[in-house]
Design a protein around this motif. Sequence first.
Motif, PDB file in Angstrom:
ATOM      1  N   ALA A   1      27.784  62.693  61.451  1.00 54.77           N
ATOM      2  CA  ALA A   1      27.742  62.569  60.188  1.00 54.77           C
ATOM      3  C   ALA A   1      28.471  61.282  59.842  1.00 54.77           C
ATOM      4  CB  ALA A   1      28.611  63.775  59.342  1.00 54.77           C
ATOM      5  N   LEU A   2      29.320  60.841  60.235  1.00 53.04           N
ATOM      6  CA  LEU A   2      30.318  59.542  60.140  1.00 53.04           C
ATOM      7  C   LEU A   2      29.397  58.240  60.523  1.00 53.04           C
ATOM      8  CD1 LEU A   2      33.005  58.320  59.789  1.00 53.04           C
ATOM      9  CD2 LEU A   2      33.126  58.179  62.319  1.00 53.04           C
ATOM     10  N   VAL A   3      28.518  58.625  61.489  1.00 54.76           N
ATOM     11  CA  VAL A   3      27.485  57.511  61.878  1.00 54.76           C
ATOM     12  C   VAL A   3      26.363  57.466  61.103  1.00 54.76           C
ATOM     13  CG1 VAL A   3      26.162  56.492  63.770  1.00 54.76           C
ATOM     14  CG2 VAL A   3      28.322  57.505  64.194  1.00 54.76           C
ATOM     15  N   LEU A   4      25.837  58.533  60.739  1.00 53.04           N
ATOM     16  CA  LEU A   4      24.378  58.664  60.137  1.00 53.04           C
ATOM     17  C   LEU A   4      24.321  58.507  58.480  1.00 53.04           C
ATOM     18  CD1 LEU A   4      22.606  61.211  62.305  1.00 53.04           C
ATOM     19  CD2 LEU A   4      22.627  58.618  62.495  1.00 53.04           C
ATOM     20  N   LEU A   5      25.593  58.874  57.835  1.00 54.42           N
ATOM     21  CA  LEU A   5      25.606  58.824  56.558  1.00 54.42           C
ATOM     22  C   LEU A   5      26.585  57.855  55.918  1.00 54.42           C
ATOM     23  CD1 LEU A   5      25.972  62.780  56.092  1.00 54.42           C
ATOM     24  CD2 LEU A   5      23.914  61.455  56.029  1.00 54.42           C
ATOM     25  N   LYS A   6      26.019  57.184  55.148  1.00 57.31           N
ATOM     26  CA  LYS A   6      26.686  55.674  54.789  1.00 57.31           C
ATOM     27  C   LYS A   6      27.216  55.752  53.435  1.00 57.31           C
ATOM     28  CE  LYS A   6      26.103  53.888  58.471  1.00 57.31           C
ATOM     29  NZ  LYS A   6      27.261  54.125  59.433  1.00 57.31           N
ATOM     30  N   THR A   7      26.589  56.331  52.373  1.00 64.18           N
ATOM     31  CA  THR A   7      26.867  56.408  51.116  1.00 64.18           C
ATOM     32  C   THR A   7      27.581  57.956  50.819  1.00 64.18           C
ATOM     33  OG1 THR A   7      24.874  57.008  50.542  1.00 64.18           O
ATOM     34  CG2 THR A   7      25.342  54.597  50.030  1.00 64.18           C
ATOM     35  N   PRO A   8      28.772  57.694  49.931  1.00 66.38           N
ATOM     36  CA  PRO A   8      29.552  58.765  49.608  1.00 66.38           C
ATOM     37  C   PRO A   8      28.716  59.958  49.158  1.00 66.38           C
ATOM     38  CG  PRO A   8      30.745  57.020  48.780  1.00 66.38           C
ATOM     39  CD  PRO A   8      29.441  56.439  49.293  1.00 66.38           C
ATOM     40  N   GLU A   9      27.817  59.841  48.122  1.00 62.35           N
ATOM     41  CA  GLU A   9      26.773  60.794  47.604  1.00 62.35           C
ATOM     42  C   GLU A   9      26.060  61.732  48.784  1.00 62.35           C
ATOM     43  OE1 GLU A   9      24.296  57.070  46.822  1.00 62.35           O
ATOM     44  OE2 GLU A   9      26.777  57.776  46.911  1.00 62.35           O
ATOM     45  N   LYS A  10      25.867  60.932  49.923  1.00 64.87           N
ATOM     46  CA  LYS A  10      25.169  61.701  50.875  1.00 64.87           C
ATOM     47  C   LYS A  10      26.204  62.304  52.033  1.00 64.87           C
ATOM     48  CE  LYS A  10      21.058  60.004  49.870  1.00 64.87           C
ATOM     49  NZ  LYS A  10      19.942  60.803  49.510  1.00 64.87           N
ATOM     50  N   GLN A  11      27.456  62.027  51.720  1.00 63.78           N
ATOM     51  CA  GLN A  11      28.248  62.384  53.021  1.00 63.78           C
ATOM     52  C   GLN A  11      28.641  63.729  53.051  1.00 63.78           C
ATOM     53  OE1 GLN A  11      31.285  59.229  52.748  1.00 63.78           O
ATOM     54  NE2 GLN A  11      30.088  58.013  54.093  1.00 63.78           N
ATOM     55  N   THR A  12      28.938  64.543  54.108  1.00 61.29           N
ATOM     56  CA  THR A  12      29.287  65.870  54.162  1.00 61.29           C
ATOM     57  C   THR A  12      30.843  65.888  54.041  1.00 61.29           C
ATOM     58  OG1 THR A  12      29.505  65.568  56.783  1.00 61.29           O
ATOM     59  CG2 THR A  12      27.396  66.454  55.718  1.00 61.29           C
ATOM     60  N   LEU A  13      31.296  67.365  53.821  1.00 57.47           N
ATOM     61  CA  LEU A  13      32.752  67.362  53.778  1.00 57.47           C
ATOM     62  C   LEU A  13      33.765  66.513  54.842  1.00 57.47           C
ATOM     63  CD1 LEU A  13      34.138  68.756  51.218  1.00 57.47           C
ATOM     64  CD2 LEU A  13      33.925  71.100  52.517  1.00 57.47           C
ATOM     65  N   PRO A  14      33.575  66.861  56.173  1.00 57.88           N
ATOM     66  CA  PRO A  14      34.495  66.286  56.953  1.00 57.88           C
ATOM     67  C   PRO A  14      34.754  64.944  56.712  1.00 57.88           C
ATOM     68  CG  PRO A  14      33.054  68.030  58.218  1.00 57.88           C
ATOM     69  CD  PRO A  14      32.461  67.738  56.585  1.00 57.88           C
TER      70      PRO A  14
END
Lengths: 305, 277
Positions: free
Chosen positions: B213-226
Amino acid sequence: MTLTTATARSGTRTGKQPDHGAWFLVLPALIPILVLSVGPLLYGIALAFTDSQSGRTQPTEWVGLLNFQDLLHDTLFWDSFRIGLLWAVGVTVPQFVLALGLALLLNQNLRFRWLARALAIIPWAMPEVVVGIMWRLVYNPDAGILNETIRNLGLGDGRDWLSGLSTALPAVILVGVWAGMPQTTVALLAGLQNTPDELHEAAAIDGAGAWRRFRTVTWPALKPIALSITALNFIWNFNSFALVYVLTNGGPGGRTRLPMLFAYEEAFRYGQFGYAAAMGCVMVAVISVILAVYLVGRLRGGEEK
Amino acid sequence: MRTSKPARAGQYVALLCYLIFIAFPFAWLISTAFKPPRELATLHPTWIPKDPTLQNFRDAFDQQPLLHAALNSLIAAVSAALIAVVIATPMAYVMARHRSKLSTAATGWVVVSQAFPFVLIIIPLFLILKNLYLINSLPGLIMVYVVWSLPFALWMLVGYVRAVPPELEEAAAVDGASKLRTLVSVTAPLLAPGLVATALFAFITAWNEFFFALVLLKTPEKQTLPVVLTHFLGAEGVADLGPLAAAAFLATIPSLVIFAIIQKRITGGMLAGAVKS
């Protein structure tokens, strides 16, 4: 966990060969595994021999062993590798010793045993990120409970454990032990409960003391499980990332920079894909060698007895 | 077996030490989550907040898009769990019932896949997903989670299928039921608890996952909880402790609850696997 299931022997009960229909049942899982797991692994190994970088305008080229030659001279990488091994051994060994003791304890008919099992869920089920955050609160120099306890016991003022050059690695290792111990305990406990009580009782009647009973009855039965758990724990620990990323992000001064953290920075901060892939390859190679030596040694030892 | 009194006392002391060791960081997390800022700023923190407050929870939601992140996590974890179980079950069935090179290879793969440093997988995945325009998207992450949870899902499911006696299926066949009919009305009901346990385990794995998730999601509105939780730590690692603790505590609850429910089954699965090795 212990992944050496008996699938190789799976058909012995029915002995049937799969018909062609079976392929349609297998493909929905097999294709994603091949495309998103086996494929990337091979691609990753190939990348290690290229100069692949993020945002590069020229086409990627093969550079042969250049990345590996560079790695050989990269003292920062070998530092992180050494730290990775220290961390993996430092977590795996105490984790196993403590877990074994606990499993033996919880196998006794004690009151509050259920409470121990209930609490064991906490570290096991928690997101690693939360485990890291939680321990940062414990280690916090001012508002943390660890230093407050030290102050209350009159042992001094405490210190900033995670920022100290000499204390950072032991501090993160303690968290690693905490996080993995319950899982190991439960697995060993499952193994213990699988040894027949009659054997223990027979040995006790024969006058064997607790230590002899452990050595001659309990340990031989537990050994296969113990072996596979230790091996897997070692690999998992060597490859771990999230816990230390949250606790120290590799600091202070790289003292807790595990190989995965180093490779992550190299790949996604500096965009050196080829170089980071080469690190991954070296990690796989060394892990495989260590494990092979360990497993062969332990299996031989088992046969001689 | 008889145990002497001093030995028994020693056992209880050891048990107590263990309970304290496991419980104290979690208790501290909860304690911190309910403390007002001025109690967190003093040098002598206490176990029980003198003036407990819910302010940290409110602040946590104000400071970071927690609800949105939780929703992203929920979507990713539920989809990954469902897809993984749906595609793994048929394969697990074949692996459990037929002896073939495929089963052996699949089992080997399950073992080997545990040993990867994920960095070797994530760089190619990053490049592949980028070319498919699936970077910074939940579908891309879900695909990765499905494949990532498949080895363990397969391994659990094979155990559950093997626990269904083939004789039952054979009896149904003798009675004239078609193969599909047998699977639907004989095997599936017996397998249902195992399917649920596997799905819940896959859910927790995805809910807790951080690296991909850290590597693949860049913008805050897409990111997961961790990933969003780490934003509380701030750039220099200087954190607002109260909201950090509150958010971290909330993020743990779903996995703790689910894990408490399925814990016995996972242990059972581990035992089954370990004993046969």
